[in-house]
Design a protein around this motif. Structure first.
Motif, PDB file in Angstrom:
ATOM      1  N   ASP A 121     -10.351 -38.439  22.184  1.00 11.59           N
ATOM      2  CA  ASP A 121     -10.899 -39.772  21.994  1.00 11.59           C
ATOM      3  C   ASP A 121     -11.374 -40.404  23.301  1.00 11.59           C
ATOM      4  OD1 ASP A 121      -7.610 -41.388  21.606  1.00 11.59           O
ATOM      5  OD2 ASP A 121      -8.472 -40.139  23.189  1.00 11.59           O
ATOM      6  N   THR A 122     -11.227 -39.685  24.381  1.00 12.71           N
ATOM      7  CA  THR A 122     -11.614 -40.229  25.686  1.00 12.71           C
ATOM      8  C   THR A 122     -12.508 -39.228  26.411  1.00 12.71           C
ATOM      9  OG1 THR A 122      -9.511 -41.410  25.813  1.00 12.71           O
ATOM     10  CG2 THR A 122     -10.757 -41.190  27.852  1.00 12.71           C
ATOM     11  N   MET A 123     -13.583 -39.742  26.969  1.00 13.61           N
ATOM     12  CA  MET A 123     -14.515 -38.885  27.706  1.00 13.61           C
ATOM     13  C   MET A 123     -14.843 -39.504  29.059  1.00 13.61           C
ATOM     14  SD  MET A 123     -17.013 -37.494  24.672  1.00 13.61           S
ATOM     15  CE  MET A 123     -17.741 -36.211  25.719  1.00 13.61           C
ATOM     16  N   TYR A 124     -15.266 -38.643  29.980  1.00  8.49           N
ATOM     17  CA  TYR A 124     -15.441 -39.064  31.370  1.00  8.49           C
ATOM     18  C   TYR A 124     -16.695 -38.443  31.961  1.00  8.49           C
ATOM     19  CZ  TYR A 124     -10.354 -39.130  30.599  1.00  8.49           C
ATOM     20  OH  TYR A 124      -9.097 -39.305  30.074  1.00  8.49           O
ATOM     21  N   TRP A 125     -17.182 -39.080  33.018  1.00 11.73           N
ATOM     22  CA  TRP A 125     -18.140 -38.462  33.915  1.00 11.73           C
ATOM     23  C   TRP A 125     -17.548 -38.476  35.317  1.00 11.73           C
ATOM     24  CZ3 TRP A 125     -21.924 -35.363  32.831  1.00 11.73           C
ATOM     25  CH2 TRP A 125     -22.598 -35.491  31.596  1.00 11.73           C
ATOM     26  N   TYR A 126     -17.546 -37.279  35.930  1.00  8.83           N
ATOM     27  CA  TYR A 126     -17.135 -37.128  37.315  1.00  8.83           C
ATOM     28  C   TYR A 126     -18.327 -36.608  38.106  1.00  8.83           C
ATOM     29  CZ  TYR A 126     -12.094 -37.667  36.537  1.00  8.83           C
ATOM     30  OH  TYR A 126     -10.850 -38.166  36.247  1.00  8.83           O
ATOM     31  N   LYS A 127     -18.377 -36.983  39.375  1.00  5.75           N
ATOM     32  CA  LYS A 127     -19.436 -36.521  40.266  1.00  5.75           C
ATOM     33  C   LYS A 127     -18.828 -35.683  41.380  1.00  5.75           C
ATOM     34  CE  LYS A 127     -23.080 -38.210  43.363  1.00  5.75           C
ATOM     35  NZ  LYS A 127     -23.740 -39.422  43.936  1.00  5.75           N
ATOM     36  N   GLN A 128     -19.434 -34.519  41.638  1.00  6.62           N
ATOM     37  CA  GLN A 128     -19.011 -33.678  42.758  1.00  6.62           C
ATOM     38  C   GLN A 128     -20.146 -33.620  43.767  1.00  6.62           C
ATOM     39  OE1 GLN A 128     -18.251 -29.418  42.066  1.00  6.62           O
ATOM     40  NE2 GLN A 128     -16.435 -29.596  43.359  1.00  6.62           N
ATOM     41  N   ALA A 158     -16.052 -34.604  31.022  1.00  8.06           N
ATOM     42  CA  ALA A 158     -14.690 -34.184  30.711  1.00  8.06           C
ATOM     43  C   ALA A 158     -14.179 -34.991  29.529  1.00  8.06           C
ATOM     44  CB  ALA A 158     -13.780 -34.379  31.922  1.00  8.06           C
ATOM     45  N   SER A 159     -13.077 -34.495  28.956  1.00 10.44           N
ATOM     46  CA  SER A 159     -12.489 -35.231  27.836  1.00 10.44           C
ATOM     47  C   SER A 159     -10.990 -35.027  27.803  1.00 10.44           C
ATOM     48  CB  SER A 159     -13.116 -34.794  26.503  1.00 10.44           C
ATOM     49  OG  SER A 159     -12.686 -33.494  26.136  1.00 10.44           O
ATOM     50  N   SER A 160     -10.308 -35.923  27.100  1.00  4.01           N
ATOM     51  CA  SER A 160      -8.856 -35.822  26.944  1.00  4.01           C
ATOM     52  C   SER A 160      -8.429 -36.727  25.797  1.00  4.01           C
ATOM     53  CB  SER A 160      -8.147 -36.248  28.225  1.00  4.01           C
ATOM     54  OG  SER A 160      -8.214 -37.660  28.388  1.00  4.01           O
ATOM     55  N   HIS A 161      -7.154 -36.594  25.443  1.00  2.00           N
ATOM     56  CA  HIS A 161      -6.560 -37.594  24.571  1.00  2.00           C
ATOM     57  C   HIS A 161      -6.180 -38.782  25.427  1.00  2.00           C
ATOM     58  CE1 HIS A 161      -6.419 -35.329  20.885  1.00  2.00           C
ATOM     59  NE2 HIS A 161      -5.850 -34.306  21.486  1.00  2.00           N
ATOM     60  N   HIS A 162      -6.164 -39.942  24.828  1.00  2.00           N
ATOM     61  CA  HIS A 162      -5.806 -41.147  25.572  1.00  2.00           C
ATOM     62  C   HIS A 162      -4.303 -41.299  25.534  1.00  2.00           C
ATOM     63  CE1 HIS A 162      -6.698 -45.157  27.230  1.00  2.00           C
ATOM     64  NE2 HIS A 162      -5.631 -45.531  26.588  1.00  2.00           N
ATOM     65  N   ARG A 163      -3.651 -40.754  26.568  1.00  2.00           N
ATOM     66  CA  ARG A 163      -2.193 -40.861  26.620  1.00  2.00           C
ATOM     67  C   ARG A 163      -1.789 -41.318  28.001  1.00  2.00           C
ATOM     68  NH1 ARG A 163      -1.636 -35.204  24.798  1.00  2.00           N
ATOM     69  NH2 ARG A 163      -1.722 -35.165  22.548  1.00  2.00           N
ATOM     70  N   THR A 164      -0.744 -42.065  28.061  1.00  3.14           N
ATOM     71  CA  THR A 164      -0.199 -42.434  29.365  1.00  3.14           C
ATOM     72  C   THR A 164       1.260 -42.024  29.398  1.00  3.14           C
ATOM     73  OG1 THR A 164       0.470 -44.610  28.574  1.00  3.14           O
ATOM     74  CG2 THR A 164      -1.735 -44.415  29.516  1.00  3.14           C
ATOM     75  N   GLY A 165       1.868 -42.219  30.508  1.00  3.15           N
ATOM     76  CA  GLY A 165       3.296 -41.961  30.603  1.00  3.15           C
ATOM     77  C   GLY A 165       3.643 -40.491  30.689  1.00  3.15           C
ATOM     78  N   LEU A 166       4.842 -40.177  30.251  1.00  6.69           N
ATOM     79  CA  LEU A 166       5.373 -38.840  30.467  1.00  6.69           C
ATOM     80  C   LEU A 166       4.607 -37.761  29.709  1.00  6.69           C
ATOM     81  CD1 LEU A 166       9.216 -39.559  30.434  1.00  6.69           C
ATOM     82  CD2 LEU A 166       7.729 -39.168  32.392  1.00  6.69           C
ATOM     83  N   SER A 167       4.029 -38.119  28.578  1.00  5.34           N
ATOM     84  CA  SER A 167       3.297 -37.086  27.843  1.00  5.34           C
ATOM     85  C   SER A 167       2.006 -36.743  28.538  1.00  5.34           C
ATOM     86  CB  SER A 167       3.025 -37.545  26.412  1.00  5.34           C
ATOM     87  OG  SER A 167       2.195 -38.685  26.417  1.00  5.34           O
ATOM     88  N   GLY A 168       1.532 -37.654  29.332  1.00  2.75           N
ATOM     89  CA  GLY A 168       0.363 -37.381  30.142  1.00  2.75           C
ATOM     90  C   GLY A 168      -0.865 -37.049  29.330  1.00  2.75           C
ATOM     91  N   ASN A 169      -1.913 -36.726  30.014  1.00  3.69           N
ATOM     92  CA  ASN A 169      -3.115 -36.284  29.329  1.00  3.69           C
ATOM     93  C   ASN A 169      -3.808 -35.249  30.210  1.00  3.69           C
ATOM     94  OD1 ASN A 169      -3.834 -38.080  31.296  1.00  3.69           O
ATOM     95  ND2 ASN A 169      -5.427 -39.058  30.121  1.00  3.69           N
ATOM     96  N   THR A 170      -4.051 -34.112  29.615  1.00  2.00           N
ATOM     97  CA  THR A 170      -4.756 -33.062  30.339  1.00  2.00           C
ATOM     98  C   THR A 170      -6.241 -33.247  30.124  1.00  2.00           C
ATOM     99  OG1 THR A 170      -2.904 -31.545  30.073  1.00  2.00           O
ATOM    100  CG2 THR A 170      -5.044 -30.589  30.607  1.00  2.00           C
ATOM    101  N   ILE A 171      -6.967 -33.230  31.197  1.00  2.02           N
ATOM    102  CA  ILE A 171      -8.400 -33.445  31.139  1.00  2.02           C
ATOM    103  C   ILE A 171      -9.117 -32.107  31.207  1.00  2.02           C
ATOM    104  CG2 ILE A 171     -10.353 -34.499  32.330  1.00  2.02           C
ATOM    105  CD1 ILE A 171      -8.413 -36.699  33.226  1.00  2.02           C
ATOM    106  N   TYR A 172     -10.020 -31.893  30.263  1.00  4.36           N
ATOM    107  CA  TYR A 172     -10.773 -30.650  30.185  1.00  4.36           C
ATOM    108  C   TYR A 172     -12.202 -30.924  30.612  1.00  4.36           C
ATOM    109  CZ  TYR A 172      -6.752 -29.031  27.604  1.00  4.36           C
ATOM    110  OH  TYR A 172      -5.469 -28.700  27.251  1.00  4.36           O
ATOM    111  N   PHE A 173     -12.700 -30.071  31.503  1.00  2.44           N
ATOM    112  CA  PHE A 173     -14.012 -30.290  32.085  1.00  2.44           C
ATOM    113  C   PHE A 173     -15.077 -29.397  31.460  1.00  2.44           C
ATOM    114  CE2 PHE A 173     -13.338 -33.139  35.683  1.00  2.44           C
ATOM    115  CZ  PHE A 173     -11.958 -33.130  35.779  1.00  2.44           C
ATOM    116  N   GLY A 174     -16.275 -29.929  31.443  1.00  2.00           N
ATOM    117  CA  GLY A 174     -17.432 -29.134  31.070  1.00  2.00           C
ATOM    118  C   GLY A 174     -17.874 -28.263  32.223  1.00  2.00           C
ATOM    119  N   GLU A 175     -18.959 -27.531  32.018  1.00  2.00           N
ATOM    120  CA  GLU A 175     -19.400 -26.559  33.024  1.00  2.00           C
ATOM    121  C   GLU A 175     -20.228 -27.182  34.135  1.00  2.00           C
ATOM    122  OE1 GLU A 175     -19.300 -22.490  30.384  1.00  2.00           O
ATOM    123  OE2 GLU A 175     -21.237 -23.279  31.057  1.00  2.00           O
ATOM    124  N   GLY A 176     -20.516 -28.437  34.038  1.00  2.00           N
ATOM    125  CA  GLY A 176     -21.239 -29.111  35.104  1.00  2.00           C
ATOM    126  C   GLY A 176     -22.740 -29.079  34.927  1.00  2.00           C
TER     127      GLY A 176
END
Lengths: 114, 116
Positions: free
Chosen positions: B30-37, B92-110
């Motif tokens: 439910d959460t998506m991101y843009w990162y710049k390298q 990138a995308s992840s589930h929207h989680r905070t705290g101890l369960s955390g959220n692993t972010i998965y990246f696209g190929e760029g």
């Protein structure tokens, strides 16, 4: 502000050598910690992560990392590297309550000589 | 099946042009991101959307405008491209989680953007 520091910018090893890449972060609260790997020309792949529990975490491809809270460190290790481990390695931190905002270190280039 | 897919993978364009990069994820996140390298391989977050709502907006020029038509898509539109915009842009995308369960972010190929 949070920051992540990776001490080694460029590491060159021979195959079968042991690897340790340093990572320190600055943040006073609880964090989630990650190591990502980026093979040449490819995307970031998750190697391992720490959320809670056992501070020694094992990841894919024989990598492991140890979270030492008192030292704000999360060093990556591998007992015996292979040529195929040649890649860029990134340490990242995500503060609890700050979902999704990964703060990355500057990366370490690992070159393994056959 | 690619979990986070971006198009195009390579883009070469002239200064002043407007371009878009598309991103789709099939992970049910439910959460998506843009990162710049940048050219020194430094990675930094630009934007984050949760269920089509902007939740992170770092200090990014307003020439960059993200658009999320639904929670599986997050596109990045860039107006009036400048030389300094040359970089690799990772979705990138992840589930929207905070705290101890955390959220692993998965990246696209760029998406390798070169502005000439």
């Amino acid at each position: 502000a949070q920051s992540v520091s990776q001490h080694n910018h460029h590491v060159i090893l021979s195959e079968a050598a042991s690897l340790e890449l340093g990572c320190n972060y600055s943040y006073g609260g609880t964090v989630n910690l990650f190591w990502y790997v980026q093979y040449p020309g490819q995307h970031l792949q998750l190697l391992l992560k720490y959320f809670s529990g056992d501070p020694l975490v094992k990841g894919i491809k024989g990598f492991e990392a140890e979270f030492i809270k008192s030292k704000f460190s999360f060093n990556l290790r591998k007992p015996s590297v292979q040529w195929s481990d040649t890649a860029e390695y990134f340490c990242a931190v995500n503060a609890h309550g700050n979902t999704g905002k990964l703060i990355f270190g500057q990366g370490t280039t690992l070159q393994v000589k056959p | 099946d690619t979990a986070v897919s971006q198009t195009p993978k390579y883009l070469v364009t002239q200064m002043g042009n407007d371009k878009s990069i598309k991103c789709e994820q099939n992970l049910g996140h439910d959460t998506m991101y843009w990162y710049k390298q940048d050219s020194k391989k430094f990675l930094k977050i630009m934007f984050s959307y949760n269920n089509k709502e902007l939740i992170i907006n770092e200090t990014v020029p307003n020439r960059f405008s993200p658009k999320s038509p639904d929670k599986a898509h997050l596109n990045l539109h860039i107006n009036s491209l400048e030389l300094g915009d040359s970089a690799v842009y990772f979705c990138a995308s992840s589930h929207h989680r905070t705290g101890l369960s955390g959220n692993t972010i998965y990246f696209g190929e760029g998406s390798w953007l070169t502005v000439v």
